[in-house]
Design a protein around this motif. Structure first.
Motif, PDB file in Angstrom:
ATOM      1  N   VAL A 296       0.987  -1.306   0.038  1.00 57.05           N
ATOM      2  CA  VAL A 296       0.378  -0.565  -0.038  1.00 57.05           C
ATOM      3  C   VAL A 296       0.965   1.240   0.307  1.00 57.05           C
ATOM      4  CG1 VAL A 296      -1.696   0.883   1.148  1.00 57.05           C
ATOM      5  CG2 VAL A 296      -1.842  -1.537   1.189  1.00 57.05           C
ATOM      6  N   VAL A 297       1.457   1.234   0.522  1.00 51.89           N
ATOM      7  CA  VAL A 297       3.011   1.844   0.868  1.00 51.89           C
ATOM      8  C   VAL A 297       3.317   2.796  -0.699  1.00 51.89           C
ATOM      9  CG1 VAL A 297       5.074   3.167   1.605  1.00 51.89           C
ATOM     10  CG2 VAL A 297       3.345   2.142   3.539  1.00 51.89           C
ATOM     11  N   VAL A 298       3.853   1.460  -1.075  1.00 51.56           N
ATOM     12  CA  VAL A 298       4.204   1.618  -2.203  1.00 51.56           C
ATOM     13  C   VAL A 298       3.733   1.960  -3.756  1.00 51.56           C
ATOM     14  CG1 VAL A 298       4.978   0.041  -4.226  1.00 51.56           C
ATOM     15  CG2 VAL A 298       6.208  -0.670  -2.330  1.00 51.56           C
ATOM     16  N   ALA A 299       2.191   1.664  -3.196  1.00 51.26           N
ATOM     17  CA  ALA A 299       1.054   2.074  -4.478  1.00 51.26           C
ATOM     18  C   ALA A 299       0.892   3.996  -4.219  1.00 51.26           C
ATOM     19  CB  ALA A 299      -0.557   0.971  -4.068  1.00 51.26           C
ATOM     20  N   VAL A 300       0.425   4.338  -2.913  1.00 55.10           N
ATOM     21  CA  VAL A 300       0.633   5.107  -2.578  1.00 55.10           C
ATOM     22  C   VAL A 300       1.570   6.371  -3.596  1.00 55.10           C
ATOM     23  CG1 VAL A 300       0.497   7.248  -0.773  1.00 55.10           C
ATOM     24  CG2 VAL A 300      -0.906   4.726  -0.253  1.00 55.10           C
ATOM     25  N   ASN A 301       3.177   6.073  -2.887  1.00 62.17           N
ATOM     26  CA  ASN A 301       3.780   6.454  -3.465  1.00 62.17           C
ATOM     27  C   ASN A 301       4.181   6.411  -4.860  1.00 62.17           C
ATOM     28  OD1 ASN A 301       5.319   7.667  -1.472  1.00 62.17           O
ATOM     29  ND2 ASN A 301       6.167   4.899  -0.797  1.00 62.17           N
ATOM     30  N   ILE A 302       3.776   5.566  -6.101  1.00 65.69           N
ATOM     31  CA  ILE A 302       3.512   5.537  -7.318  1.00 65.69           C
ATOM     32  C   ILE A 302       2.994   6.500  -7.069  1.00 65.69           C
ATOM     33  CG2 ILE A 302       2.635   3.831  -9.257  1.00 65.69           C
ATOM     34  CD1 ILE A 302       4.263   1.914  -8.286  1.00 65.69           C
ATOM     35  N   VAL A 303       0.933   6.907  -7.088  1.00 68.11           N
ATOM     36  CA  VAL A 303       0.239   8.166  -7.567  1.00 68.11           C
ATOM     37  C   VAL A 303       1.397   9.027  -7.267  1.00 68.11           C
ATOM     38  CG1 VAL A 303      -1.561   8.546  -7.234  1.00 68.11           C
ATOM     39  CG2 VAL A 303      -1.497   6.152  -6.947  1.00 68.11           C
ATOM     40  N   ALA A 304       1.654   9.612  -6.102  1.00 71.76           N
ATOM     41  CA  ALA A 304       1.930  10.533  -5.829  1.00 71.76           C
ATOM     42  C   ALA A 304       2.995  10.734  -6.829  1.00 71.76           C
ATOM     43  CB  ALA A 304       2.917  10.360  -4.427  1.00 71.76           C
ATOM     44  N   LEU A 305       3.968  10.246  -7.708  1.00 68.79           N
ATOM     45  CA  LEU A 305       5.196  10.603  -8.549  1.00 68.79           C
ATOM     46  C   LEU A 305       4.648  11.679  -9.027  1.00 68.79           C
ATOM     47  CD1 LEU A 305       7.094   7.346  -9.263  1.00 68.79           C
ATOM     48  CD2 LEU A 305       8.147   8.736  -8.155  1.00 68.79           C
ATOM     49  N   PHE A 306       3.198  10.970 -10.092  1.00 67.90           N
ATOM     50  CA  PHE A 306       1.874  12.469 -11.102  1.00 67.90           C
ATOM     51  C   PHE A 306       2.299  13.770 -10.035  1.00 67.90           C
ATOM     52  CE2 PHE A 306       0.858   7.601 -11.546  1.00 67.90           C
ATOM     53  CZ  PHE A 306       1.099   7.870 -13.101  1.00 67.90           C
TER      54      PHE A 306
END
Length: 73
Positions: free
Chosen positions: A24-34
């Motif tokens: 979940v932390v990785v998924a949120v960080n991926i979205v935060a890259l945008f």
């Protein structure tokens, strides 16, 4: 080599209690890259990542909620 029922239950607990929060932390960080993704892009990324973790682990979770098929009755 197939995992036994007890091994699948143990691995499913490890996955849900340890690996899932990390995912979940990785998924949120991926979205935060945008920069500022539109809600549709954000939704598609979350749905895609939500399905992506299930596919390789499907065999571990299959039948875990059932009674132990190898147990003596």
């Amino acid at each position: 080599m197939a995992l036994s029922y007890k091994a699948r239950r143990r691995w499913s607990l490890v996955i849900l209690l340890v690996a899932m929060p990390l995912y979940v932390v990785v998924a949120v960080n991926i979205v935060a890259l945008f920069e500022r993704p539109s809600i549709l892009i954000e939704l598609l990324v979350y749905v895609g990542l939500g399905v992506a973790w299930v596919l390789p682990l499907k065999s571990i979770f299959k039948g875990v909620g059932q009674a132990d098929p190898e147990a003596e009755e």
